[in-house]
Design an enzyme around this catalytic site. Structure first.
Site, PDB file in Angstrom:
ATOM      1  N   CYS A 237       0.856  -0.845   0.466  1.00  0.00           N
ATOM      2  CA  CYS A 237       0.139  -0.137  -0.210  1.00  0.00           C
ATOM      3  C   CYS A 237       1.019   1.168   0.065  1.00  0.00           C
ATOM      4  O   CYS A 237       2.464   1.534  -0.389  1.00  0.00           O
ATOM      5  CB  CYS A 237      -1.212  -0.161   1.050  1.00  0.00           C
ATOM      6  SG  CYS A 237      -0.369   0.104   2.817  1.00  0.00           S
TER       7      CYS A 237
ATOM      8  N   ARG B 287      -3.408  -0.802   5.008  1.00  0.00           N
ATOM      9  CA  ARG B 287      -4.080  -1.580   4.584  1.00  0.00           C
ATOM     10  C   ARG B 287      -3.307  -2.857   4.052  1.00  0.00           C
ATOM     11  O   ARG B 287      -3.290  -3.864   4.706  1.00  0.00           O
ATOM     12  CB  ARG B 287      -4.575  -1.333   3.256  1.00  0.00           C
ATOM     13  CG  ARG B 287      -5.568   0.070   3.023  1.00  0.00           C
ATOM     14  CD  ARG B 287      -5.652   0.223   1.801  1.00  0.00           C
ATOM     15  NE  ARG B 287      -4.185   1.551   1.569  1.00  0.00           N
ATOM     16  CZ  ARG B 287      -4.539   2.241   0.619  1.00  0.00           C
ATOM     17  NH1 ARG B 287      -4.855   2.363  -0.143  1.00  0.00           N
ATOM     18  NH2 ARG B 287      -3.001   3.188  -0.035  1.00  0.00           N
TER      19      ARG B 287
ATOM     20  N   ASP C 270      -8.489   3.602   1.400  1.00  0.00           N
ATOM     21  CA  ASP C 270      -6.817   3.845   2.780  1.00  0.00           C
ATOM     22  C   ASP C 270      -8.038   4.517   3.702  1.00  0.00           C
ATOM     23  O   ASP C 270      -8.790   5.514   4.101  1.00  0.00           O
ATOM     24  CB  ASP C 270      -5.790   4.380   2.109  1.00  0.00           C
ATOM     25  CG  ASP C 270      -4.500   5.467   3.294  1.00  0.00           C
ATOM     26  OD1 ASP C 270      -5.303   4.644   4.796  1.00  0.00           O
ATOM     27  OD2 ASP C 270      -3.789   6.186   2.723  1.00  0.00           O
TER      28      ASP C 270
END
Length: 222
Positions: free
Chosen positions: A14, A20, A131
């Site tokens: 990420c 994440r 996100d």
């Protein structure tokens, strides 16, 4: 003879490697442990941004994950060019991560390892993992919901690795077999024919393993 590393290596990526991707890392490691495949599968995560290097995952993500039974202890690190050599599959959380990885890839061949996380979604109609950094508690829960669904489907990777790794061992052993046959077969033509046969068998087995893996992965996305 040097021992062959037969592990299949998966890297989740990420932006900052604090929300994440470490969550995906922790959940998939849990899947691997449940299947007893720690000796076959290696999992890691990284970020395209290096500003959080060395940090633990965001506290909110750690707490949300712990509530579901996942302990996130990974320390953030940036993606390295070596990752494209070391890992078999590199999974991006969103389109920007995907594009950044495509630009970082050192070769066209390396780009073939890059996948989008959303490829493994089945019930959620969303094309990326958002996100959650500015989304509040519900955002972290949504990310975990998405990742748990994805890991059910990505778990098929674990199921085919024993066959895949065995096939690679066969191919890595071809040179040894050929050398042994060369000592036994004194006739040059016979030796050459046997060498071609051994290489053909190994190559065919590897192609079948690749085909099986591709079929199962494609099946998991529908």
């Amino acid at each position: 003879m040097e021992e062959v590393n037969s592990k299949y290596k998966v890297l989740f990526v990420c932006l900052g490697n604090i929300c994440r991707s470490p969550a995906a890392h922790g959940i998939f490691e849990h899947v691997v442990r449940e299947k007893g495949m720690e000796d076959k599968i290696e999992v890691d995560s990284a970020g395209t941004y290096s500003g959080h290097r060395g940090e633990l995952p965001d506290r909110r993500m750690r707490n949300a994950a712990m509530y579901r039974g996942y302990a996130l202890t990974h320390r953030s690190r940036p993606v390295s060019s070596l990752d494209f050599l070391d890992f078999d599959m590199i999974i991006a959380m969103d389109d920007q991560n995907y594009e950044d990885l495509m630009h970082l890839a050192p070769s066209v061949e390396a780009t073939h390892k890059i996948r989008r996380m959303a490829e493994f979604f089945t019930t959620h109609k969303i094309s990326y993992v958002p996100d959650p950094y500015y989304m509040g508690a519900e955002g972290f829960q949504l990310v975990l919901d998405l990742l748990e669904e994805e890991h059910v489907n990505l778990g098929v990777v674990v199921d085919v690795q024993e066959v895949y790794a065995t096939t690679h061992k066969l191919c890595d052993s071809v040179d040894t077999v050929i050398c042994t046959l060369a000592d036994i077969c004194q006739d040059t033509l016979v030796r050459h024919c046997v060498e071609l046969l051994v290489v053909d068998v190994a190559y065919t087995s590897l192609q079948r393993a690749h085909s099986l893996q591709k079929t199962l992965l494609e099946g998991a996305t529908y």
